[in-house]
Write a protein that holds these residues in place. Sequence first.
Motif, mmCIF file in Angstrom:
data_model
loop_
_atom_site.group_PDB
_atom_site.id
_atom_site.type_symbol
_atom_site.label_atom_id
_atom_site.label_comp_id
_atom_site.label_asym_id
_atom_site.label_seq_id
_atom_site.Cartn_x
_atom_site.Cartn_y
_atom_site.Cartn_z
ATOM 1 N N UNK A 27 30.138 41.680 30.012
ATOM 2 C CA UNK A 27 30.865 42.633 31.597
ATOM 3 C C UNK A 27 29.729 42.734 32.787
ATOM 4 N N UNK A 28 28.843 42.030 32.908
ATOM 5 C CA UNK A 28 27.997 41.908 34.107
ATOM 6 C C UNK A 28 27.900 40.366 34.831
ATOM 7 N N UNK A 29 29.111 39.440 33.920
ATOM 8 C CA UNK A 29 29.320 38.817 34.609
ATOM 9 C C UNK A 29 30.739 38.912 34.529
ATOM 10 N N UNK A 30 31.719 39.368 34.204
ATOM 11 C CA UNK A 30 33.326 39.447 35.048
ATOM 12 C C UNK A 30 33.663 39.604 36.472
ATOM 13 N N UNK A 31 34.166 39.050 37.109
ATOM 14 C CA UNK A 31 34.667 39.853 38.461
ATOM 15 C C UNK A 31 35.503 40.612 38.880
ATOM 16 N N UNK A 32 36.441 41.248 37.839
ATOM 17 C CA UNK A 32 37.647 41.800 37.654
ATOM 18 C C UNK A 32 37.702 41.754 38.534
ATOM 19 N N UNK A 33 38.582 40.057 39.132
ATOM 20 C CA UNK A 33 39.667 40.395 40.033
ATOM 21 C C UNK A 33 41.479 40.464 39.519
ATOM 22 N N UNK A 34 42.177 41.519 40.538
ATOM 23 C CA UNK A 34 43.433 41.803 40.357
ATOM 24 C C UNK A 34 44.570 40.422 39.786
ATOM 25 N N UNK A 35 44.380 39.998 38.405
ATOM 26 C CA UNK A 35 45.089 38.596 38.654
ATOM 27 C C UNK A 35 46.945 39.540 38.983
ATOM 28 N N UNK A 36 47.109 40.715 38.261
ATOM 29 C CA UNK A 36 48.782 41.608 37.877
ATOM 30 C C UNK A 36 48.543 43.039 38.276
ATOM 31 N N UNK A 37 49.741 43.634 38.422
ATOM 32 C CA UNK A 37 49.665 44.665 38.236
ATOM 33 C C UNK A 37 48.771 45.639 37.317
ATOM 34 N N UNK A 38 48.731 44.226 36.007
ATOM 35 C CA UNK A 38 48.035 45.668 34.580
ATOM 36 C C UNK A 38 47.205 45.146 34.653
#
Length: 261
Positions: A160-171
């Motif tokens: 989880x610490x390596x995830x960007x959590x970029x919002x690709x879509x509204x979902x």
Amino acid sequence: MGSEGHSDGTVGKALDVLDMVSSHGHPVRFSDLLEKSPYPKATLYRFLQTLTHQGMLAYDTDRGTYSLGVRLVRLAHTAWTQSSLAPLARPFISDLAAQTGETVHLAQMDQGQVLYVDKRNAAKPVEMFSQAGKVGPAYCTGVGKAMLAFMSDDAVEAAISRQSFHRFTDHTLDTPGKLRAELAAIRTRGYAFDREEHEPGIICCAAPILARSGKVMGALSVTSTTARSSLATLEAEATRITDCATQIAAEAENWRFPDQN
């Protein structure tokens, strides 16, 4: 990308250069590499010459371009056959694709990200991001979430610490809290969904491939589009998908794989 002070020294810098050539996806000129290189012109040229001499890169004298070399391809193929689920899983995912009429992905976890190791296309293929050899995010893909949900607590927190959590879509699940809640639900039902979280119009149902010990070996998914299917339709295939994952796990039990966590 590395720098002149890269802690992995010369080998790390050489691998950086290989990555630069590979990332273009086509033969590339020295001038194009130099534009994005963290290394001085002379240093970059020296690495390219050494990698070409060793067969890791190939140089086209007519076009003046560099591309991945035959020796690197051989090494990649050996690594694929020795450490990937793909060779032993292929007949199972081919059958699943034939039974469902949809695209089937096979993936493993690599440093908190999804590495697609094989793909069986639907009867009517659909253009999408995932291809064998590509790396994708774990937090917003069905296969990624299926693996994260069954990893050890320490391993999942590291991932989880390596995830960007970029919002690709509204979902897209765009926070660690949302992802953790989703992972808890996946553990309860045994399979995961991609609800157009990575690509608009792309949906899937995914299951983890687990060793008898509970260790995560990988995951597979049946993927379709909102234009021709629905999450409910894909969920109706959940038993078939999880059964396929179980068959692959049983086949893999006597194989030795690198640590996937």
